[in-house]
Design a protein around this motif. Structure first.
Motif, PDB file in Angstrom:
ATOM      1  N   ALA A  72      22.983  34.183  44.885  1.00  0.00           N
ATOM      2  CA  ALA A  72      23.972  34.841  45.742  1.00  0.00           C
ATOM      3  C   ALA A  72      25.346  34.189  45.553  1.00  0.00           C
ATOM      4  N   THR A  73      25.359  32.867  45.382  1.00  0.00           N
ATOM      5  CA  THR A  73      26.616  32.159  45.141  1.00  0.00           C
ATOM      6  C   THR A  73      27.231  32.611  43.818  1.00  0.00           C
ATOM      7  N   GLY A  74      26.390  32.829  42.806  1.00  0.00           N
ATOM      8  CA  GLY A  74      26.864  33.323  41.512  1.00  0.00           C
ATOM      9  C   GLY A  74      27.420  34.728  41.617  1.00  0.00           C
ATOM     10  N   VAL A  75      26.758  35.591  42.376  1.00  0.00           N
ATOM     11  CA  VAL A  75      27.249  36.955  42.603  1.00  0.00           C
ATOM     12  C   VAL A  75      28.621  36.900  43.275  1.00  0.00           C
ATOM     13  N   ASP A  76      28.754  36.021  44.277  1.00  0.00           N
ATOM     14  CA  ASP A  76      30.042  35.880  44.969  1.00  0.00           C
ATOM     15  C   ASP A  76      31.128  35.368  44.023  1.00  0.00           C
ATOM     16  N   ALA A  77      30.782  34.397  43.173  1.00  0.00           N
ATOM     17  CA  ALA A  77      31.756  33.852  42.216  1.00  0.00           C
ATOM     18  C   ALA A  77      32.188  34.927  41.224  1.00  0.00           C
ATOM     19  N   LEU A  78      31.234  35.724  40.748  1.00  0.00           N
ATOM     20  CA  LEU A  78      31.557  36.794  39.802  1.00  0.00           C
ATOM     21  C   LEU A  78      32.445  37.847  40.459  1.00  0.00           C
ATOM     22  N   ARG A  79      32.129  38.195  41.693  1.00  0.00           N
ATOM     23  CA  ARG A  79      32.955  39.168  42.420  1.00  0.00           C
ATOM     24  C   ARG A  79      34.370  38.627  42.616  1.00  0.00           C
ATOM     25  N   ALA A  80      34.488  37.358  42.968  1.00  0.00           N
ATOM     26  CA  ALA A  80      35.808  36.744  43.154  1.00  0.00           C
ATOM     27  C   ALA A  80      36.589  36.732  41.841  1.00  0.00           C
ATOM     28  N   TRP A  81      35.899  36.448  40.719  1.00  0.00           N
ATOM     29  CA  TRP A  81      36.542  36.450  39.399  1.00  0.00           C
ATOM     30  C   TRP A  81      37.057  37.851  39.067  1.00  0.00           C
ATOM     31  N   ARG A  82      36.222  38.854  39.293  1.00  0.00           N
ATOM     32  CA  ARG A  82      36.634  40.229  38.990  1.00  0.00           C
ATOM     33  C   ARG A  82      37.796  40.655  39.890  1.00  0.00           C
ATOM     34  N   ASP A  83      37.762  40.244  41.154  1.00  0.00           N
ATOM     35  CA  ASP A  83      38.877  40.537  42.056  1.00  0.00           C
ATOM     36  C   ASP A  83      40.159  39.863  41.570  1.00  0.00           C
ATOM     37  N   ALA A  84      40.046  38.618  41.114  1.00  0.00           N
ATOM     38  CA  ALA A  84      41.218  37.897  40.604  1.00  0.00           C
ATOM     39  C   ALA A  84      41.772  38.581  39.361  1.00  0.00           C
ATOM     40  N   LEU A  85      40.891  39.033  38.483  1.00  0.00           N
ATOM     41  CA  LEU A  85      41.340  39.760  37.290  1.00  0.00           C
ATOM     42  C   LEU A  85      42.087  41.026  37.689  1.00  0.00           C
ATOM     43  N   SER A  86      41.495  41.782  38.599  1.00  0.00           N
ATOM     44  CA  SER A  86      42.125  43.027  39.047  1.00  0.00           C
ATOM     45  C   SER A  86      43.464  42.750  39.707  1.00  0.00           C
ATOM     46  N   ASP A  87      43.502  41.758  40.581  1.00  0.00           N
ATOM     47  CA  ASP A  87      44.755  41.410  41.261  1.00  0.00           C
ATOM     48  C   ASP A  87      45.832  41.013  40.255  1.00  0.00           C
ATOM     49  N   ALA A  88      45.434  40.309  39.197  1.00  0.00           N
ATOM     50  CA  ALA A  88      46.395  39.877  38.182  1.00  0.00           C
ATOM     51  C   ALA A  88      46.965  41.070  37.420  1.00  0.00           C
ATOM     52  N   LEU A  89      46.184  42.116  37.270  1.00  0.00           N
ATOM     53  CA  LEU A  89      46.616  43.273  36.489  1.00  0.00           C
ATOM     54  C   LEU A  89      47.384  44.319  37.290  1.00  0.00           C
ATOM     55  N   VAL A  90      47.222  44.338  38.604  1.00  0.00           N
ATOM     56  CA  VAL A  90      47.864  45.361  39.427  1.00  0.00           C
ATOM     57  C   VAL A  90      49.369  45.468  39.156  1.00  0.00           C
ATOM     58  N   PRO A  91      50.120  44.369  39.099  1.00  0.00           N
ATOM     59  CA  PRO A  91      51.561  44.527  38.855  1.00  0.00           C
ATOM     60  C   PRO A  91      51.892  45.217  37.524  1.00  0.00           C
ATOM     61  N   MET A  92      51.054  45.047  36.526  1.00  0.00           N
ATOM     62  CA  MET A  92      51.325  45.674  35.223  1.00  0.00           C
ATOM     63  C   MET A  92      51.037  47.174  35.225  1.00  0.00           C
ATOM     64  N   PHE A  93      50.240  47.631  36.189  1.00  0.00           N
ATOM     65  CA  PHE A  93      49.849  49.033  36.225  1.00  0.00           C
ATOM     66  C   PHE A  93      50.310  49.745  37.497  1.00  0.00           C
ATOM     67  N   ALA A  94      51.107  49.095  38.305  1.00  0.00           N
ATOM     68  CA  ALA A  94      51.517  49.660  39.595  1.00  0.00           C
ATOM     69  C   ALA A  94      52.353  50.933  39.449  1.00  0.00           C
ATOM     70  N   ASP A  95      52.956  51.143  38.295  1.00  0.00           N
ATOM     71  CA  ASP A  95      53.809  52.323  38.113  1.00  0.00           C
ATOM     72  C   ASP A  95      53.072  53.516  37.488  1.00  0.00           C
ATOM     73  N   LEU A  96      51.749  53.461  37.406  1.00  0.00           N
ATOM     74  CA  LEU A  96      50.996  54.589  36.871  1.00  0.00           C
ATOM     75  C   LEU A  96      51.175  55.815  37.757  1.00  0.00           C
ATOM     76  N   THR A  97      51.176  56.979  37.130  1.00  0.00           N
ATOM     77  CA  THR A  97      51.179  58.217  37.908  1.00  0.00           C
ATOM     78  C   THR A  97      49.754  58.481  38.391  1.00  0.00           C
ATOM     79  N   ALA A  98      49.615  59.395  39.321  1.00  0.00           N
ATOM     80  CA  ALA A  98      48.288  59.765  39.820  1.00  0.00           C
ATOM     81  C   ALA A  98      47.435  60.316  38.675  1.00  0.00           C
ATOM     82  N   ASP A  99      48.033  61.085  37.772  1.00  0.00           N
ATOM     83  CA  ASP A  99      47.289  61.632  36.634  1.00  0.00           C
ATOM     84  C   ASP A  99      46.843  60.533  35.685  1.00  0.00           C
ATOM     85  N   GLU A 100      47.689  59.537  35.434  1.00  0.00           N
ATOM     86  CA  GLU A 100      47.310  58.428  34.558  1.00  0.00           C
ATOM     87  C   GLU A 100      46.163  57.618  35.167  1.00  0.00           C
ATOM     88  N   LEU A 101      46.253  57.380  36.475  1.00  0.00           N
ATOM     89  CA  LEU A 101      45.190  56.652  37.154  1.00  0.00           C
ATOM     90  C   LEU A 101      43.879  57.445  37.093  1.00  0.00           C
TER      91      LEU A 101
END
Length: 163
Positions: free
Chosen positions: A107-136
């Motif tokens: 369960a600790t590993g699942v939580d760590a993996l989820r936190a890693w994936r969240d961190a990756l997503s959070d890091a990428l949001v600024p680079m993709f924040a200007d996508l149009t609804a169609d692009e998303l």
């Protein structure tokens, strides 16, 4: 009104498909490396790959895990040792062979993996924040197509086996 049959490899340009798939793999790897750098994590990509395999496939023996993660067995032994120390995986007695162990995510590993994936997503949001609804929507559709093809279906299994 005439219905159009879905595209198949015989009705699409195979050369274009091959080029697009190659470009997709390269772009995906580049995006993953960029996100990992932005997060500043010091964990090895093999750590996250190993946890992802265990979460997706379930517990397995060390040799199977090494093959799935595309590393040597000695390398996987070291990865698993570190993951056990972090309490992200555990060794579980193999019910088919009392001499063998299976490696399972905790369960600790699942939580760590989820936190890693969240961190990756959070890091990428600024680079993709200007996508149009169609692009998303196109990205979402692409993710769904890739996810459906990446499952170990008969065609995927045959591709892995080299057929």
């Amino acid at each position: 009104m005439t219905e159009t049959a879905p595209a198949t490899t015989s009705s699409i340009d195979t050369a274009q498909l091959r080029q697009t798939l190659g470009d997709l793999v390269v772009a995906s790897h580049r995006l993953t490396r960029l996100a990992a750098r932005v997060t500043g994590s010091t964990e090895s990509p093999a750590t996250w790959r190993t946890l992802s395999v265990l979460q997706g496939v379930g517990s397995m023996r060390l040799g199977e895990l090494a093959a799935q993660s595309r590393v040597s067995q000695p390398t996987m032994t070291k990865i698993v040792r570190n993951l056990v120390e972090s309490e992200w995986v555990e060794r579980v007695a193999d019910t088919d062979d009392a001499r063998a162990w299976q490696i399972a995510i905790t369960a600790t590993g699942v939580d760590a993996l989820r936190a890693w994936r969240d961190a990756l997503s959070d890091a990428l949001v600024p680079m993709f924040a200007d996508l149009t609804a169609d692009e998303l929507a196109a990205m979402r559709c692409t993710v769904e197509v890739i996810a459906s093809r990446a499952e170990l279906s008969p065609p995927a299994s045959a591709a892995i086996a080299g057929h």
